[in-house]
Scaffold this active site. Structure first.
Site, short mmCIF file in Angstrom:
data_model
loop_
_atom_site.label_atom_id
_atom_site.label_comp_id
_atom_site.label_asym_id
_atom_site.label_seq_id
_atom_site.Cartn_x
_atom_site.Cartn_y
_atom_site.Cartn_z
N ARG A 197 -10.52 32.39 25.78
CA ARG A 197 -9.59 32.24 24.97
C ARG A 197 -9.90 30.80 24.33
O ARG A 197 -9.59 30.63 23.11
CB ARG A 197 -8.23 32.21 25.60
CG ARG A 197 -7.18 32.02 24.71
CD ARG A 197 -5.83 32.39 25.41
NE ARG A 197 -5.28 31.04 25.87
CZ ARG A 197 -4.04 30.93 26.75
NH1 ARG A 197 -3.58 32.05 26.82
NH2 ARG A 197 -3.73 29.88 27.13
N LYS A 222 1.08 36.89 30.76
CA LYS A 222 2.39 36.81 30.83
C LYS A 222 3.05 37.42 29.46
O LYS A 222 3.77 38.14 29.33
CB LYS A 222 3.05 35.40 31.29
CG LYS A 222 4.40 35.54 31.81
CD LYS A 222 4.61 34.41 33.16
CE LYS A 222 4.54 33.20 31.89
NZ LYS A 222 5.30 31.95 31.90
N ARG A 257 12.62 26.71 37.76
CA ARG A 257 11.17 26.03 38.37
C ARG A 257 11.67 25.34 39.86
O ARG A 257 10.83 25.11 40.32
CB ARG A 257 10.85 24.98 37.43
CG ARG A 257 9.93 25.68 36.16
CD ARG A 257 9.16 24.45 35.56
NE ARG A 257 8.96 24.98 34.13
CZ ARG A 257 7.96 25.45 33.67
NH1 ARG A 257 7.14 26.20 34.70
NH2 ARG A 257 7.52 25.92 32.47
#
Ligand code: IMP
Ligand code: MG
Length: 369
Positions: A307, A193, A268
């Site tokens: 990552r 994102k 949200r």
């Protein structure tokens, strides 16, 4: 919001409100004229819808005819008025009521008066559904005015913008602020994102508003809203939606010249999504889409573990924590997917593949908004 040719228009006067006004005007005229049978003269093209509705509401016998003039080009009134269809019947001794959709500068009305000067009518009354007092340059009396409106271009209910919009049953007003593209960007942890938001904001000149960043900024700089938010957090309470919305509004306002916003981390909940819709509406704009990067769980886990090796983020190192975060994402965003799907605004974009390929897919979606 609607688009006609190159311009955007927002809802301005509803069908119901128009119907009420037309009914009221018809009653007023009938009341003033008593038993006299009036000749209503509609000025084409714009007045066709008004005349039709008006005479249906007129409670007594009446006659109806039309004249056709043309004076508008694009969104500007021109001085040069053409008489396309004149009067075709003898109106001497009659009470004539002109029915206009709109009186703007009054130029058309001037021409109407000229047409009727030699007709020996008993009286010439002017009725207009809409009137823009700020634009009006003449002294002719307007006997019946439905709604006074600001000097902004409108369409619908007979009124057009270069041929389009006459058919709309409600009235829309031109949007003076530029068109913005705003979307909410979603994606499970590891979907890429942040990376994609960076490309998109450059390409489309958008502002990336990450709610997390906005929060941290306000708290760190001890803004009024930051301190307010912190007071809730210190008590272990959730920051009320309104505080977050106020922060976002401040952010939107600070960047009023942006071509649009990428919202990240907000909304949200349904309530927040509604509040965001209201915020954008108050800015003459809207949320155009929820764009969600879709990536299979296995790929996400693999990416995040990779990552974790270099970032040192503890929550990226443990597979079960990762899986939990992904699961939580789907539980939380499902409601929002429903919210935006219901408005045909949900767009899932395949987030598997090379970064540039994914960017292209996102652009394909954004270009269509
Ligand atoms: P006027 O001669 O300036 O009073 O303008 C009258 C004519 O211009 C109307 O009959 C309409 O055809 C057109 N017009 C004026 N304002 C608008 C508007 O806001 N939208 C669409 N047409 C308009
Ligand atoms: Mg007209």
């Amino acid at each position: 919001m609607i688009k006609l040719h190159d311009k955007y228009f927002k809802p301005f006067i509803s069908e119901e409100e128009i119907a009420d006004v037309v009914t009221r005007m018809a009653a007023e005229v009938a009341n003033d004229l008593g038993d006299e049978i009036p000749v209503f003269v509609g000025v084409l093209n714009g007045s066709f819808m008004l005349v039709s509705d008006f005479v249906k509401k007129y409670p007594k016998p009446c006659e109806v005819t039309f004249i056709k003039l043309a004076s508008y080009e694009g969104v500007k009134s021109t001085e040069d008025i053409q008489r396309l269809i004149g009067l075709t019947q003898d109106l001497s001794g009659r009470t004539v009521v002109i029915l206009e959709d709109i009186i703007d500068t009054g130029q058309t009305l001037h021409e109407v008066h000229r047409i009727f000067k030699n007709e020996n009518v008993k009286q010439l009354l002017i009725a207009t559904l809409f009137h823009k007092p700020e634009a009006y340059k003449k002294d002719f009396k307007l006997h019946y005015v439905g709604i006074e409106i600001p000097d902004k271009f409108i369409v619908g209910y007979g009124l057009d913008y270069d041929g389009l919009g006459r058919d709309l049953p409600a009235v829309y007003q031109i949007k003076t602020t530029q068109h913005m593209t705003n979307f909410v960007l979603f994606g499970p942890p590891g979907a890429g994102k942040g990376t994609q938001a960076n490309f998109l904001k450059e390409k489309y000149n958008l502002l990336h508003i990450s709610t997390g960043d906005v929060f941290r900024f306000n708290i760190k700089n001890e803004t009024a809203l930051g301190l307010l938010a912190k007071s809730f957090m210190d008590k272990g309470e959730l920051v009320p939606d309104q505080v977050t919305i106020d922060m976002l509004e401040a952010e939107v306002e600070k960047n009023a010249g942006a071509k649009g916003f990428i919202f990240d981390g907000f909304p949200r909940t349904n309530t927040q999504a509604k509040a965001l819709d209201q915020l954008m509406q108050s800015k003459d704009s809207q949320i155009n889409a929820m764009i969600a990067l879709e990536v299979e769980d296995e790929v996400l886990v693999e990416r995040l573990l990779e990552r974790g090796k270099s970032s040192g983020r503890a929550d990226d190192a443990d597979e079960s924590i990762i899986r939990n975060r992904i699961k939580e994402y789907y539980t939380k965003t499902a409601i929002l997917k429903d919210y935006y799907s219901a408005q045909d605004k949900y767009f899932g974009v395949d987030g598997f593949g090379d970064i540039e390929v994914i960017t292209k897919r996102l652009c394909n979606t954004i270009d269509k908004l």
